[in-house]
Motif scaffolding. Structure first.
Motif, PDB file in Angstrom:
ATOM      1  N   LEU A  23     -12.393  -3.686   7.756  1.00 23.43           N
ATOM      2  CA  LEU A  23     -11.142  -4.034   7.092  1.00 23.43           C
ATOM      3  C   LEU A  23     -10.328  -2.804   6.760  1.00 23.43           C
ATOM      4  O   LEU A  23      -9.112  -2.758   6.937  1.00 23.43           O
ATOM      5  N   VAL A  24     -10.993  -1.733   6.309  1.00 28.27           N
ATOM      6  CA  VAL A  24     -10.268  -0.504   5.985  1.00 28.27           C
ATOM      7  C   VAL A  24      -9.671   0.114   7.231  1.00 28.27           C
ATOM      8  O   VAL A  24      -8.529   0.575   7.243  1.00 28.27           O
ATOM      9  N   GLN A  25     -10.415   0.111   8.334  1.00 28.64           N
ATOM     10  CA  GLN A  25      -9.883   0.686   9.561  1.00 28.64           C
ATOM     11  C   GLN A  25      -8.699  -0.119  10.069  1.00 28.64           C
ATOM     12  O   GLN A  25      -7.717   0.436  10.559  1.00 28.64           O
ATOM     13  N   GLU A  26      -8.757  -1.436   9.909  1.00 30.12           N
ATOM     14  CA  GLU A  26      -7.646  -2.263  10.376  1.00 30.12           C
ATOM     15  C   GLU A  26      -6.397  -1.987   9.573  1.00 30.12           C
ATOM     16  O   GLU A  26      -5.296  -1.901  10.108  1.00 30.12           O
ATOM     17  N   GLU A  27      -6.534  -1.798   8.238  1.00 24.89           N
ATOM     18  CA  GLU A  27      -5.362  -1.516   7.409  1.00 24.89           C
ATOM     19  C   GLU A  27      -4.742  -0.176   7.775  1.00 24.89           C
ATOM     20  O   GLU A  27      -3.534  -0.035   7.876  1.00 24.89           O
ATOM     21  N   SER A  28      -5.599   0.836   7.965  1.00 28.19           N
ATOM     22  CA  SER A  28      -5.054   2.156   8.256  1.00 28.19           C
ATOM     23  C   SER A  28      -4.383   2.218   9.616  1.00 28.19           C
ATOM     24  O   SER A  28      -3.447   2.980   9.815  1.00 28.19           O
ATOM     25  N   SER A  29      -4.875   1.401  10.584  1.00 26.30           N
ATOM     26  CA  SER A  29      -4.305   1.458  11.918  1.00 26.30           C
ATOM     27  C   SER A  29      -3.029   0.645  12.030  1.00 26.30           C
ATOM     28  O   SER A  29      -2.158   0.974  12.825  1.00 26.30           O
ATOM     29  N   SER A  30      -2.928  -0.462  11.246  1.00 27.24           N
ATOM     30  CA  SER A  30      -1.766  -1.335  11.363  1.00 27.24           C
ATOM     31  C   SER A  30      -0.660  -0.978  10.394  1.00 27.24           C
ATOM     32  O   SER A  30       0.439  -1.495  10.512  1.00 27.24           O
ATOM     33  N   ALA A  31      -0.916  -0.138   9.401  1.00 31.04           N
ATOM     34  CA  ALA A  31       0.097   0.175   8.409  1.00 31.04           C
ATOM     35  C   ALA A  31       1.174   1.060   9.020  1.00 31.04           C
ATOM     36  O   ALA A  31       0.885   2.053   9.684  1.00 31.04           O
ATOM     37  N   VAL A  32       2.430   0.674   8.796  1.00 33.14           N
ATOM     38  CA  VAL A  32       3.559   1.467   9.272  1.00 33.14           C
ATOM     39  C   VAL A  32       3.917   2.531   8.250  1.00 33.14           C
ATOM     40  O   VAL A  32       4.293   3.653   8.601  1.00 33.14           O
ATOM     41  N   VAL A  33       3.810   2.215   6.982  1.00 30.54           N
ATOM     42  CA  VAL A  33       4.135   3.128   5.890  1.00 30.54           C
ATOM     43  C   VAL A  33       2.859   3.474   5.139  1.00 30.54           C
ATOM     44  O   VAL A  33       2.070   2.583   4.792  1.00 30.54           O
ATOM     45  N   ASP A  34       2.634   4.759   4.912  1.00 31.49           N
ATOM     46  CA  ASP A  34       1.478   5.204   4.138  1.00 31.49           C
ATOM     47  C   ASP A  34       1.791   5.023   2.661  1.00 31.49           C
ATOM     48  O   ASP A  34       2.580   5.782   2.089  1.00 31.49           O
ATOM     49  N   LEU A  35       1.188   4.018   2.034  1.00 29.32           N
ATOM     50  CA  LEU A  35       1.482   3.726   0.630  1.00 29.32           C
ATOM     51  C   LEU A  35       1.002   4.834  -0.294  1.00 29.32           C
ATOM     52  O   LEU A  35       1.487   4.942  -1.421  1.00 29.32           O
ATOM     53  N   ARG A  36       0.060   5.645   0.149  1.00 32.02           N
ATOM     54  CA  ARG A  36      -0.426   6.730  -0.703  1.00 32.02           C
ATOM     55  C   ARG A  36       0.552   7.889  -0.781  1.00 32.02           C
ATOM     56  O   ARG A  36       0.490   8.703  -1.699  1.00 32.02           O
ATOM     57  N   ALA A  37       1.450   7.984   0.195  1.00 31.50           N
ATOM     58  CA  ALA A  37       2.386   9.113   0.247  1.00 31.50           C
ATOM     59  C   ALA A  37       3.753   8.762  -0.330  1.00 31.50           C
ATOM     60  O   ALA A  37       4.669   9.583  -0.261  1.00 31.50           O
ATOM     61  N   LEU A  38       3.906   7.579  -0.911  1.00 29.94           N
ATOM     62  CA  LEU A  38       5.212   7.168  -1.434  1.00 29.94           C
ATOM     63  C   LEU A  38       5.538   7.899  -2.725  1.00 29.94           C
ATOM     64  O   LEU A  38       4.648   8.266  -3.504  1.00 29.94           O
ATOM     65  N   GLU A  39       6.824   8.075  -2.966  1.00 34.87           N
ATOM     66  CA  GLU A  39       7.321   8.649  -4.214  1.00 34.87           C
ATOM     67  C   GLU A  39       7.832   7.516  -5.092  1.00 34.87           C
ATOM     68  O   GLU A  39       8.671   6.726  -4.675  1.00 34.87           O
ATOM     69  N   TYR A  40       7.329   7.457  -6.315  1.00 36.70           N
ATOM     70  CA  TYR A  40       7.681   6.370  -7.220  1.00 36.70           C
ATOM     71  C   TYR A  40       8.857   6.788  -8.097  1.00 36.70           C
ATOM     72  O   TYR A  40       8.963   7.944  -8.523  1.00 36.70           O
ATOM     73  N   GLU A  41       9.717   5.809  -8.362  1.00 34.64           N
ATOM     74  CA  GLU A  41      10.938   6.089  -9.112  1.00 34.64           C
ATOM     75  C   GLU A  41      10.640   6.420 -10.566  1.00 34.64           C
ATOM     76  O   GLU A  41      11.302   7.255 -11.167  1.00 34.64           O
ATOM     77  N   SER A  42       9.649   5.799 -11.155  1.00 27.06           N
ATOM     78  CA  SER A  42       9.296   6.041 -12.555  1.00 27.06           C
ATOM     79  C   SER A  42       7.784   6.220 -12.657  1.00 27.06           C
ATOM     80  O   SER A  42       7.038   6.031 -11.683  1.00 27.06           O
ATOM     81  N   GLU A  43       7.339   6.557 -13.855  1.00 24.83           N
ATOM     82  CA  GLU A  43       5.915   6.790 -14.075  1.00 24.83           C
ATOM     83  C   GLU A  43       5.154   5.469 -13.979  1.00 24.83           C
ATOM     84  O   GLU A  43       5.570   4.448 -14.520  1.00 24.83           O
ATOM     85  N   VAL A  44       4.018   5.492 -13.283  1.00 20.87           N
ATOM     86  CA  VAL A  44       3.214   4.293 -13.055  1.00 20.87           C
ATOM     87  C   VAL A  44       2.230   4.125 -14.206  1.00 20.87           C
ATOM     88  O   VAL A  44       1.673   5.096 -14.724  1.00 20.87           O
ATOM     89  N   ASP A  45       2.031   2.873 -14.609  1.00 22.55           N
ATOM     90  CA  ASP A  45       1.095   2.556 -15.680  1.00 22.55           C
ATOM     91  C   ASP A  45      -0.305   3.050 -15.318  1.00 22.55           C
ATOM     92  O   ASP A  45      -0.753   2.938 -14.175  1.00 22.55           O
ATOM     93  N   GLU A  46      -1.003   3.596 -16.308  1.00 19.20           N
ATOM     94  CA  GLU A  46      -2.333   4.148 -16.085  1.00 19.20           C
ATOM     95  C   GLU A  46      -3.308   3.081 -15.601  1.00 19.20           C
ATOM     96  O   GLU A  46      -4.255   3.381 -14.864  1.00 19.20           O
ATOM     97  N   ASN A  47      -3.090   1.821 -15.989  1.00 21.16           N
ATOM     98  CA  ASN A  47      -3.985   0.744 -15.567  1.00 21.16           C
ATOM     99  C   ASN A  47      -3.856   0.435 -14.082  1.00 21.16           C
ATOM    100  O   ASN A  47      -4.712  -0.266 -13.518  1.00 21.16           O
ATOM    101  N   LEU A  48      -2.796   0.906 -13.435  1.00 21.63           N
ATOM    102  CA  LEU A  48      -2.589   0.678 -12.013  1.00 21.63           C
ATOM    103  C   LEU A  48      -2.937   1.907 -11.185  1.00 21.63           C
ATOM    104  O   LEU A  48      -2.611   1.971 -10.004  1.00 21.63           O
ATOM    105  N   ILE A  49      -3.598   2.897 -11.795  1.00 18.18           N
ATOM    106  CA  ILE A  49      -3.990   4.127 -11.114  1.00 18.18           C
ATOM    107  C   ILE A  49      -5.456   4.029 -10.720  1.00 18.18           C
ATOM    108  O   ILE A  49      -6.311   3.629 -11.518  1.00 18.18           O
ATOM    109  N   CYS A  50      -5.765   4.383  -9.489  1.00 16.94           N
ATOM    110  CA  CYS A  50      -7.153   4.375  -9.025  1.00 16.94           C
ATOM    111  C   CYS A  50      -7.923   5.521  -9.685  1.00 16.94           C
ATOM    112  O   CYS A  50      -7.461   6.674  -9.671  1.00 16.94           O
TER     113      CYS A  50
END
Length: 429
Positions: A23-50
């Protein structure tokens, strides 16, 4: 210093992680945008941080100990040490992990992020759930394959309709040779002679963007905002507000603004009316056979004849346009249904979560009670076994003593007891 159990590149996963690895390999191969490299407009809640990668969660996965991680992070961290990275309890990846509740996914999808093509000039801020759709379908700065069949390079979507731009041209400001597709980037950021001073406001701007600067230059002459009402004055842009306060047409200005709003609204209504008329004529057109329904939205099958009579032209510009409008309508309905289903699923997830909490507490209490009962049963069994051992030993001793007494009676050499003499010769009275 990286957090504990930080996944490493090229990590070989163990057999316990094979269930989630595809499942992880399928997500990484099919994803067009790398969600880990995105820039967020505001500070993200600590509860949503890995807790592992310290980034907003991607494909959140929750464990039985109620800790949430990115799916890829927990798989790789489990390969290093089969415990929960937070509380260090033993963790079975296949049996004790599941997808996080829908409410967590909704919160992550609503986070505002900047377009990944921001370095190329796109300044759009969009929800994280829509960023991939924006990049793949609408962003003008996305790199797409060159429209020329023999060219294997990429070009920005905004230039894809201009044909192949991968040919050498000379910069008109520095005489260096670049490809046409890279010329604008060079003139914006690299060209040594790209800057020019405005003759009016003395502000520097990029040479090939002179028209854009003139639309914002405070010293440039521009028509009065009441020019549509008859004012012919040309004033500097920075003096527009002062001129508007003294303009002779300012009295009828509010009326003109209301008139312009009414004209715009009227234009929108006319377009809607024309669209409805075209659809009505299309449904009444005898050149098309369709199922009988009460409304146009109930059309389920439309069969187009091979040869349409020229005297009954379609009310749309083309048949493709009509089918495209139907497709867009259906797509909007599907999106509304999808959002409704997401809301319902989120509510059910919250309800199930609230209902399972007391069940978990009861199961914990039952497990503790079973443990106490098991301890008492083991103690009683041990006690019973000890009692049986004592009874067996005592019976063996008794039988041995009886046998010894019989032997003593049968042996004539042993001295006789006084009681035996009394039995054989009782005393006389």
């Amino acid at each position: 210093m990286p957090p504990p159990n930080t996944p490493e590149e090229g990590l070989v996963l163990t057999t316990t992680t094979l269930a989630l690895r595809p499942l992880v390999q399928e997500e990484s191969s099919s994803a067009v945008v790398d969600l880990r490299a995105l820039e967020y407009e505001s500070e993200v809640d600590e509860n949503l941080i890995c807790p592992i990668c310290r980034l907003p969660l991607v494909s959140p996965t929750i464990t039985n100990c109620d800790h949430v991680f990115c799916q890829k992070c927990i798989v790789q961290a489990h390969g290093l040490n089969p415990v929960c990275p937070v509380d260090r309890l033993p963790l079975k990846l296949a049996d004790e992990t599941r997808t996080a509740p829908k409410i967590v996914h909704n919160q992550l999808d609503n986070l505002l992020v900047r377009c990944p093509n921001r370095p190329r000039g796109c300044g759009l801020v969009v929800a994280r759930s829509l960023v991939e759709n924006h990049v793949t379908r609408y962003c003008d700065k996305t790199l797409v394959p060159c429209p020329h069949t023999s060219c294997d390079k990429t070009v920005a979507r905004t230039y894809s309709e201009k044909g192949c731009l991968h040919y050498d041209v000379k910069c008109e400001y520095c005489d260096h040779v670049y490809e046409k597709a890279d010329l604008e980037e060079h003139q914006d950021n690299q060209c040594t002679n790209r800057k020019k001073s405005c003759e009016l406001c003395k502000t520097e701007y990029v040479r090939h963007k002179q028209d854009e600067h003139m639309k914002e230059c405070p010293e440039a002459e521009t028509p009065c905002k009441f020019s549509s009402l008859g004012c012919i004055s040309l004033v500097r842009r920075k003096m527009l507000d002062e001129h508007a306060r003294l303009c002779e047409y300012r009295v009828v200005g509010p009326v003109g603004e209301q008139l312009a709003e009414l004209q715009a609204a009227l234009k929108v209504l006319q377009e809607k009316d024309q669209l409805k008329e075209r659809r009505i004529k299309f449904l009444e057109n005898k050149g098309f056979s369709m199922t009988t329904t009460s409304t146009s939205e109930g059309i389920t099958d439309i069969s187009l004849p091979e040869n349409t009579p020229p005297q009954d032209p379609a009310p749309y510009e083309s048949r493709d346009q009509y089918f495209l409008s139907l497709f867009e309508t259906m797509e909007a309905k599907v999106e509304r249904l999808s959002s409704t289903l997401n809301e319902v699923e989120g509510r059910h997830s919250v309800m199930l979560f609230n209902e399972t909490l007391p069940i978990k507490d009861q199961l914990t209490e039952i497990r503790s009670t079973l443990g106490v009962l098991g301890m008492h049963v083991r103690w009683l069994m041990n006690f019973r076994l000890q009692e049986r051992g004592r009874v067996g030993t005592s019976s063996a001793d008794i039988s041995g003593s009886l046998a010894g007494s019989q032997d003593n009676n049968n042996n004539p050499n042993l001295p006789r007891r006084l009681s035996d003499n009394l039995r054989e010769h009782p005393p006389r009275l």
